[in-house]
Motif scaffolding. Structure first.
Motif, PDB file in Angstrom:
ATOM      1  N   TRP A  81       4.684   1.947  -7.511  1.00 42.78           N
ATOM      2  CA  TRP A  81       4.411   0.565  -6.755  1.00 42.78           C
ATOM      3  C   TRP A  81       2.948   0.931  -6.094  1.00 42.78           C
ATOM      4  CZ3 TRP A  81       7.487  -1.187  -2.127  1.00 42.78           C
ATOM      5  CH2 TRP A  81       6.884  -2.367  -1.405  1.00 42.78           C
ATOM      6  N   VAL A  82       1.949   0.325  -6.371  1.00 40.24           N
ATOM      7  CA  VAL A  82       0.538   0.565  -6.035  1.00 40.24           C
ATOM      8  C   VAL A  82       0.682  -0.271  -4.703  1.00 40.24           C
ATOM      9  CG1 VAL A  82      -1.779   0.373  -6.144  1.00 40.24           C
ATOM     10  CG2 VAL A  82      -0.362   0.893  -8.166  1.00 40.24           C
ATOM     11  N   PHE A  83       0.818   0.371  -3.689  1.00 39.88           N
ATOM     12  CA  PHE A  83       1.248  -0.389  -2.415  1.00 39.88           C
ATOM     13  C   PHE A  83      -0.019  -0.670  -1.712  1.00 39.88           C
ATOM     14  CE2 PHE A  83       2.382   0.081   2.145  1.00 39.88           C
ATOM     15  CZ  PHE A  83       3.525  -0.747   2.319  1.00 39.88           C
ATOM     16  N   SER A  84      -1.228   0.038  -1.664  1.00 41.02           N
ATOM     17  CA  SER A  84      -2.171  -0.448  -1.130  1.00 41.02           C
ATOM     18  C   SER A  84      -3.583  -0.049  -1.880  1.00 41.02           C
ATOM     19  CB  SER A  84      -2.322   0.173   0.341  1.00 41.02           C
ATOM     20  OG  SER A  84      -3.589   0.183   0.942  1.00 41.02           O
ATOM     21  N   THR A  85      -4.410  -0.870  -2.304  1.00 39.87           N
ATOM     22  CA  THR A  85      -5.601  -0.325  -3.002  1.00 39.87           C
ATOM     23  C   THR A  85      -6.928  -0.325  -2.139  1.00 39.87           C
ATOM     24  OG1 THR A  85      -6.281  -2.650  -3.409  1.00 39.87           O
ATOM     25  CG2 THR A  85      -4.972  -1.855  -4.984  1.00 39.87           C
ATOM     26  N   ASN A  86      -6.926  -0.327  -0.746  1.00 35.72           N
ATOM     27  CA  ASN A  86      -8.042  -0.194   0.096  1.00 35.72           C
ATOM     28  C   ASN A  86      -7.880   0.547   1.245  1.00 35.72           C
ATOM     29  OD1 ASN A  86      -6.358  -2.042   1.304  1.00 35.72           O
ATOM     30  ND2 ASN A  86      -8.026  -3.554   1.709  1.00 35.72           N
ATOM     31  N   LEU A  87      -7.351   1.705   1.310  1.00 39.06           N
ATOM     32  CA  LEU A  87      -7.246   2.304   2.413  1.00 39.06           C
ATOM     33  C   LEU A  87      -8.399   3.503   2.382  1.00 39.06           C
ATOM     34  CD1 LEU A  87      -5.966   5.593   2.285  1.00 39.06           C
ATOM     35  CD2 LEU A  87      -3.766   4.137   1.764  1.00 39.06           C
ATOM     36  N   ALA A  88      -8.718   3.960   3.492  1.00 36.53           N
ATOM     37  CA  ALA A  88      -9.607   5.034   3.624  1.00 36.53           C
ATOM     38  C   ALA A  88      -8.909   6.222   4.282  1.00 36.53           C
ATOM     39  CB  ALA A  88     -10.811   4.421   4.502  1.00 36.53           C
ATOM     40  N   TYR A  89      -9.200   7.649   3.992  1.00 36.75           N
ATOM     41  CA  TYR A  89      -8.823   8.374   4.675  1.00 36.75           C
ATOM     42  C   TYR A  89      -9.805   9.899   4.746  1.00 36.75           C
ATOM     43  CZ  TYR A  89      -7.937  11.281   0.346  1.00 36.75           C
ATOM     44  OH  TYR A  89      -8.352  12.053  -0.893  1.00 36.75           O
TER      45      TYR A  89
ATOM     46  N   VAL B  31      -0.186   5.122  -3.700  1.00 35.90           N
ATOM     47  CA  VAL B  31       0.838   4.813  -4.615  1.00 35.90           C
ATOM     48  C   VAL B  31       2.343   5.256  -4.356  1.00 35.90           C
ATOM     49  CG1 VAL B  31       1.346   5.244  -7.436  1.00 35.90           C
ATOM     50  CG2 VAL B  31      -1.124   5.037  -6.424  1.00 35.90           C
ATOM     51  N   LEU B  32       3.268   4.486  -4.481  1.00 34.50           N
ATOM     52  CA  LEU B  32       4.682   5.052  -4.301  1.00 34.50           C
ATOM     53  C   LEU B  32       5.150   5.260  -5.667  1.00 34.50           C
ATOM     54  CD1 LEU B  32       5.617   2.313  -1.696  1.00 34.50           C
ATOM     55  CD2 LEU B  32       4.407   4.409  -1.473  1.00 34.50           C
ATOM     56  N   PHE B  33       6.285   6.421  -5.650  1.00 34.47           N
ATOM     57  CA  PHE B  33       6.821   6.582  -7.055  1.00 34.47           C
ATOM     58  C   PHE B  33       8.109   7.162  -6.644  1.00 34.47           C
ATOM     59  CE2 PHE B  33       6.238  11.179  -7.103  1.00 34.47           C
ATOM     60  CZ  PHE B  33       5.413  11.393  -6.117  1.00 34.47           C
ATOM     61  N   ARG B  34       9.120   6.847  -7.837  1.00 32.63           N
ATOM     62  CA  ARG B  34      10.451   7.091  -7.593  1.00 32.63           C
ATOM     63  C   ARG B  34      11.109   6.996  -8.946  1.00 32.63           C
ATOM     64  NH1 ARG B  34      13.155   2.175  -4.638  1.00 32.63           N
ATOM     65  NH2 ARG B  34      12.932   0.631  -6.417  1.00 32.63           N
ATOM     66  N   THR B  35      12.210   7.729  -9.190  1.00 35.23           N
ATOM     67  CA  THR B  35      13.005   7.610 -10.352  1.00 35.23           C
ATOM     68  C   THR B  35      13.528   6.165 -10.570  1.00 35.23           C
ATOM     69  OG1 THR B  35      13.871   9.924  -9.922  1.00 35.23           O
ATOM     70  CG2 THR B  35      15.163   8.443 -11.446  1.00 35.23           C
ATOM     71  N   LYS B  36      13.083   5.935 -11.729  1.00 35.32           N
ATOM     72  CA  LYS B  36      13.698   4.364 -12.002  1.00 35.32           C
ATOM     73  C   LYS B  36      15.092   4.007 -11.519  1.00 35.32           C
ATOM     74  CE  LYS B  36      13.801   1.580 -16.329  1.00 35.32           C
ATOM     75  NZ  LYS B  36      13.924   1.822 -17.693  1.00 35.32           N
ATOM     76  N   GLN B  37      15.094   2.770 -11.119  1.00 37.00           N
ATOM     77  CA  GLN B  37      16.378   2.607 -10.372  1.00 37.00           C
ATOM     78  C   GLN B  37      16.967   1.571 -11.461  1.00 37.00           C
ATOM     79  OE1 GLN B  37      16.956   3.468  -6.719  1.00 37.00           O
ATOM     80  NE2 GLN B  37      15.507   4.566  -7.742  1.00 37.00           N
ATOM     81  N   GLY B  38      18.513   1.751 -11.752  1.00 39.46           N
ATOM     82  CA  GLY B  38      19.160   0.899 -12.491  1.00 39.46           C
ATOM     83  C   GLY B  38      18.565   1.198 -13.898  1.00 39.46           C
ATOM     84  N   ASP B  39      19.283   0.488 -14.986  1.00 45.41           N
ATOM     85  CA  ASP B  39      19.003   0.637 -16.391  1.00 45.41           C
ATOM     86  C   ASP B  39      18.269  -0.220 -17.182  1.00 45.41           C
ATOM     87  OD1 ASP B  39      21.325  -0.187 -16.420  1.00 45.41           O
ATOM     88  OD2 ASP B  39      22.425   1.310 -17.567  1.00 45.41           O
ATOM     89  N   GLN B  40      17.842  -1.391 -16.271  1.00 46.72           N
ATOM     90  CA  GLN B  40      17.623  -2.488 -16.991  1.00 46.72           C
ATOM     91  C   GLN B  40      16.175  -2.365 -17.532  1.00 46.72           C
ATOM     92  OE1 GLN B  40      17.997  -5.146 -13.595  1.00 46.72           O
ATOM     93  NE2 GLN B  40      19.328  -6.781 -14.904  1.00 46.72           N
TER      94      GLN B  40
END
Ligand SMILES: [Zn+2]
Ligand SMILES: [Zn+2]
Length: 373
Positions: free
Chosen positions: A272-280, A294-303
């Motif tokens: 999930w691209v949560f934010s495209t314009n942060l600065a750090y 970018v948030l990432f995780r194991t795919k939820q459910g099997d749809q």
């Protein structure tokens, strides 16, 4: 080692400075904003650390910030601040306009020359169609329903008879790869393990996998993250870290596909691209950079994605080749590892911050003589 990590989210105009100590604070520990409010400085355990703030903090004079409480090693200071970067569109990296007849292709890992004096013209594949083209090029992809005639690439005028074919002397350019004809590059082919008539392409010198020979287009698809470029007779080669390639890819994917959530086609993960314009800025990279979260995780459910799309969920499948999907996951894990512990997870997702290159960064890199991330 101690860490300082400052992240600015323009949407909420807030700068969050995370401080991580390796040992509990003592009487000599101090954290403050510099006199000009451009830096944050940490003194702890006889060491001084400083980073440049990725946002503008108003006022002047030094300002002391909150330290971790006794018995704790981390804390966050939230400060209201203004952006230092303009709203700008990040450019595609190595698009056709930045390449010419004197551009040479090298293996990024060993510098071996892959193509030189062969390509006279570079052409971008239309950006509105690149996802579709990736479908067409994708050799290992599981069977999917055929596209209807309405969106067939032939109608858009860049493929003859519904088929994109590599041409000698022409380099076709996509956000993540080049498509060249067999005769225009020097690589080694090998059948992949599942013997699906696809030949993996390797560097003859160092045996790094570089892409595929693609039966559909009768060409060789070389993945940009494994390549370096040089100009004319220059011995300097230029390349980018995979994190730059993936942020570039994801920015384009968001724009062309209109969604921010993606599933991998060959791995059990979703992002999930949560934010495209942060600065750090961080101790590792003490000068401010623009980035995406970018948030990432194991795919939820099997749809599958078709089912989710039918339910109006805004999600698409990544159009990366299997080797790039693997590399993306490695990069996300690597970037997650660099974050302070308190920022590694968010609402059940793992977090990665990928640096994004803008025009000024690309210019600076072209004249830089040191490796840059
Ligand atoms: Zn493939
Ligand atoms: Zn090589």
């Amino acid at each position: 080692m101690a860490n300082l990590y400052a992240e600015y989210l323009p949407n909420i105009k807030t700068l969050a400075v995370t401080t991580v100590l390796q040992t509990p604070r003592d009487g000599t520990t101090a954290l403050w904003l510099s006199n000009d409010r451009k830096k944050v400085i940490l003194e702890h355990a006889d060491e001084t650390h400083r980073i440049t703030l990725p946002a503008k903090v108003t006022g002047q004079g030094t300002q002391h910030l909150q330290l971790p409480n006794t018995g704790e090693l981390q804390c966050v200071n939230r400060i209201s601040a203004a952006p230092i970067f303009d709203d700008d569109e990040p450019p595609a990296l190595w698009s056709a306009s930045s390449l010419n007849a004197a551009t040479n292709l090298h293996c990024k890992r060993c510098d071996a020359l892959l193509s030189s004096n062969k390509i006279s013209v570079w052409k971008d594949l239309p950006s509105e169609a690149w996802a579709e083209m990736m479908d067409l090029w994708h050799c290992h992809k599981p069977e999917e329903p055929k596209h209807t005639d309405d969106d067939a690439p032939a109608k858009k005028g860049y493929a003859a008879g519904n088929k994109l074919v590599a041409q000698a002397g022409v380099g076709l350019v996509d956000v993540m790869s080049f498509l060249l004809s067999d005769d225009d590059c020097t690589v080694e082919f090998r059948s992949s393990e599942n013997g699906d008539n696809v030949h993996e392409v390797y560097c003859i010198t160092c045996d790094t996998a570089l892409g595929h020979r693609d039966p559909q287009t009768e060409g060789i698809r070389l993945q940009k993250p494994y390549l370096a470029l040089s100009q004319g007779g220059s011995r300097t080669t230029r390349s980018y870290d995979p994190a730059h390639w993936f942020s570039c890819y994801l920015n384009q994917a968001i724009e062309t596909q209109g969604v921010r959530k993606f599933v991998f086609s060959t791995l059990p993960y979703e992002i999930w691209v949560f934010s495209t314009n942060l600065a750090y800025a961080s101790l590792e990279y003490p000068e401010p950079k623009q980035a995406m979260k970018v948030l990432f995780r194991t795919k939820q459910g099997d749809q599958d994605v078709e089912t989710l799309r039918a339910a109006n969920l805004l999600i698409e499948t990544l159009t990366l080749s299997p080797m790039l999907e693997k590399l993306l996951y490695q990069v996300l894990q690597r970037e997650n590892f660099k974050l302070p512990d308190s920022l590694k997870k968010f609402m059940g997702w793992e977090v990665a911050v990928l640096p994004v290159l803008y025009k000024a960064d690309v210019k600076a890199l072209e004249s830089a003589t040191y490796p840059w991330l």
